[in-house]
Write an enzyme that holds these catalytic residues in place. Structure first.
Site, short mmCIF file in Angstrom:
data_model
loop_
_atom_site.label_atom_id
_atom_site.label_comp_id
_atom_site.label_asym_id
_atom_site.label_seq_id
_atom_site.Cartn_x
_atom_site.Cartn_y
_atom_site.Cartn_z
N CYS A 4 -12.34 61.80 36.52
CA CYS A 4 -13.73 61.84 35.86
C CYS A 4 -14.46 60.28 35.63
O CYS A 4 -13.71 59.30 35.26
CB CYS A 4 -13.90 62.46 34.33
SG CYS A 4 -15.49 62.23 33.50
N CYS A 7 -14.85 59.32 32.14
CA CYS A 7 -13.55 58.90 31.50
C CYS A 7 -12.86 57.66 31.92
O CYS A 7 -12.53 56.59 31.23
CB CYS A 7 -12.72 59.95 31.73
SG CYS A 7 -13.15 61.79 30.79
N ASP A 30 -27.63 53.02 32.40
CA ASP A 30 -27.21 53.58 33.63
C ASP A 30 -27.40 52.81 34.71
O ASP A 30 -28.53 51.71 34.84
CB ASP A 30 -28.53 54.66 33.63
CG ASP A 30 -28.39 55.47 34.51
OD1 ASP A 30 -28.23 57.06 34.34
OD2 ASP A 30 -28.33 55.12 35.87
N HIS A 46 -13.36 64.36 26.62
CA HIS A 46 -13.98 65.04 27.82
C HIS A 46 -14.64 66.52 27.55
O HIS A 46 -13.99 67.16 27.14
CB HIS A 46 -12.96 65.00 29.02
CG HIS A 46 -13.46 65.53 30.18
ND1 HIS A 46 -14.19 64.51 31.29
CD2 HIS A 46 -13.67 66.65 30.62
CE1 HIS A 46 -14.55 65.54 32.28
NE2 HIS A 46 -14.57 66.71 31.84
N ASN A 84 -29.00 66.71 31.33
CA ASN A 84 -28.84 67.66 32.60
C ASN A 84 -27.47 68.65 32.68
O ASN A 84 -26.53 67.98 32.27
CB ASN A 84 -28.73 66.83 33.91
CG ASN A 84 -30.02 66.05 34.15
OD1 ASN A 84 -31.31 66.55 33.57
ND2 ASN A 84 -30.01 64.96 34.70
N HIS A 95 -19.31 65.26 32.94
CA HIS A 95 -18.75 64.83 31.55
C HIS A 95 -20.00 64.72 30.71
O HIS A 95 -20.78 63.92 31.16
CB HIS A 95 -18.02 63.41 31.62
CG HIS A 95 -17.56 62.95 30.44
ND1 HIS A 95 -16.20 62.44 30.12
CD2 HIS A 95 -18.00 63.16 29.04
CE1 HIS A 95 -16.12 62.32 28.98
NE2 HIS A 95 -17.13 62.26 28.39
N HIS A 97 -23.25 63.66 28.85
CA HIS A 97 -23.96 62.59 28.63
C HIS A 97 -25.29 62.87 28.15
O HIS A 97 -25.79 63.89 28.82
CB HIS A 97 -23.77 61.54 29.67
CG HIS A 97 -24.21 62.13 31.22
ND1 HIS A 97 -23.52 62.99 31.88
CD2 HIS A 97 -25.36 62.03 31.78
CE1 HIS A 97 -24.10 63.38 33.04
NE2 HIS A 97 -25.23 62.67 33.21
N HIS A 99 -29.13 61.27 28.31
CA HIS A 99 -29.75 60.14 28.69
C HIS A 99 -31.03 59.78 27.84
O HIS A 99 -31.41 60.65 27.19
CB HIS A 99 -30.78 60.57 29.95
CG HIS A 99 -30.14 60.91 31.20
ND1 HIS A 99 -29.77 59.98 32.46
CD2 HIS A 99 -29.23 62.06 31.44
CE1 HIS A 99 -28.97 60.55 33.22
NE2 HIS A 99 -28.77 61.81 32.69
P1 AMP Z 1 -26.66 63.10 35.83
O1 AMP Z 1 -27.31 63.28 37.05
O2 AMP Z 1 -27.49 63.86 34.65
O3 AMP Z 1 -25.27 63.76 35.75
O4 AMP Z 1 -26.60 61.62 35.39
C1 AMP Z 1 -25.53 60.64 35.70
C2 AMP Z 1 -26.01 59.41 35.73
O5 AMP Z 1 -24.80 58.65 35.84
C3 AMP Z 1 -27.32 58.99 36.55
O6 AMP Z 1 -28.30 58.71 36.16
C4 AMP Z 1 -26.61 57.97 37.39
O7 AMP Z 1 -27.40 56.89 37.74
C5 AMP Z 1 -25.42 57.12 36.32
N1 AMP Z 1 -24.25 56.71 36.87
C6 AMP Z 1 -23.55 56.89 37.99
N2 AMP Z 1 -22.37 56.05 37.91
C7 AMP Z 1 -22.85 55.12 37.28
C8 AMP Z 1 -22.01 53.89 36.67
N3 AMP Z 1 -20.75 53.49 37.39
N4 AMP Z 1 -22.59 53.11 35.56
C9 AMP Z 1 -23.63 53.68 35.00
N5 AMP Z 1 -24.16 54.82 35.39
C10 AMP Z 1 -23.67 55.59 36.26
#
Ligand code: AMP
Length: 111
Positions: A4, A7, A30, A46, A84, A95, A97, A99
């Site tokens: 993940c 994680c 982000d 998780h 989302n 995982h 999250h 926003h």
């Molecule tokens: P979601 O599409 O709602 O699952 O959001 C996932 C978010 O994770 C997206 O907005 C990506 O830009 C962000 N993301 C992906 N990889 C990373 C990373 N290594 N560091 C920070 N944000 C990330």
């Protein structure tokens, strides 16, 4: 979960720009920000998405949102929180999250 992304970030295996942390929550910027303030707030435990969120985690996430909104200077001006969920919700990291978006006038329409 070993495969993940979030994680791995919380384990320190992948770098992140930390914004906030406590014993239940970790928050970071982000990598592809959609607003001047775009923070991801992630439970340390998780869980795939909001459907798996227990009451204790929900409370910890809400507390973190409040602290981060003040810390990022958007508590007064306003901000948006969203999570989302699943395929149609366009969730790309499985995982849970939240926003937190702000720092500008966000569009009225969400989709
Ligand atoms: P979601 O599409 O709602 O699952 O959001 C996932 C978010 O994770 C997206 O907005 C990506 O830009 C962000 N993301 C992906 N990889 C990373 C990373 N290594 N560091 C920070 N944000 C990330």
């Amino acid at each position: 979960m070993s495969d993940c992304l979030f994680c791995k970030i919380m384990a320190g295996d992948i770098p992140s720009a930390k914004v906030y942390e406590d014993d239940k929550v970790y928050a970071f910027r982000d990598i592809n920000p959609q607003a001047p303030v775009h923070v991801l707030i992630v439970p340390r435990k998780h869980m795939a998405n909001i459907l798996e969120c227990d009451a204790e985690t929900a409370a910890a996430l809400t507390d973190a949102i409040r602290v981060i909104a003040h810390q990022e200077g958007v508590a007064e001006s306003g901000f948006r929180v969203l999570s989302n969920c699943g395929r149609d919700g366009a969730q790309s990291v499985n995982h849970l999250h939240i926003h937190l978006l702000g720092g500008t006038q966000l569009p009225e329409k969400m989709a």
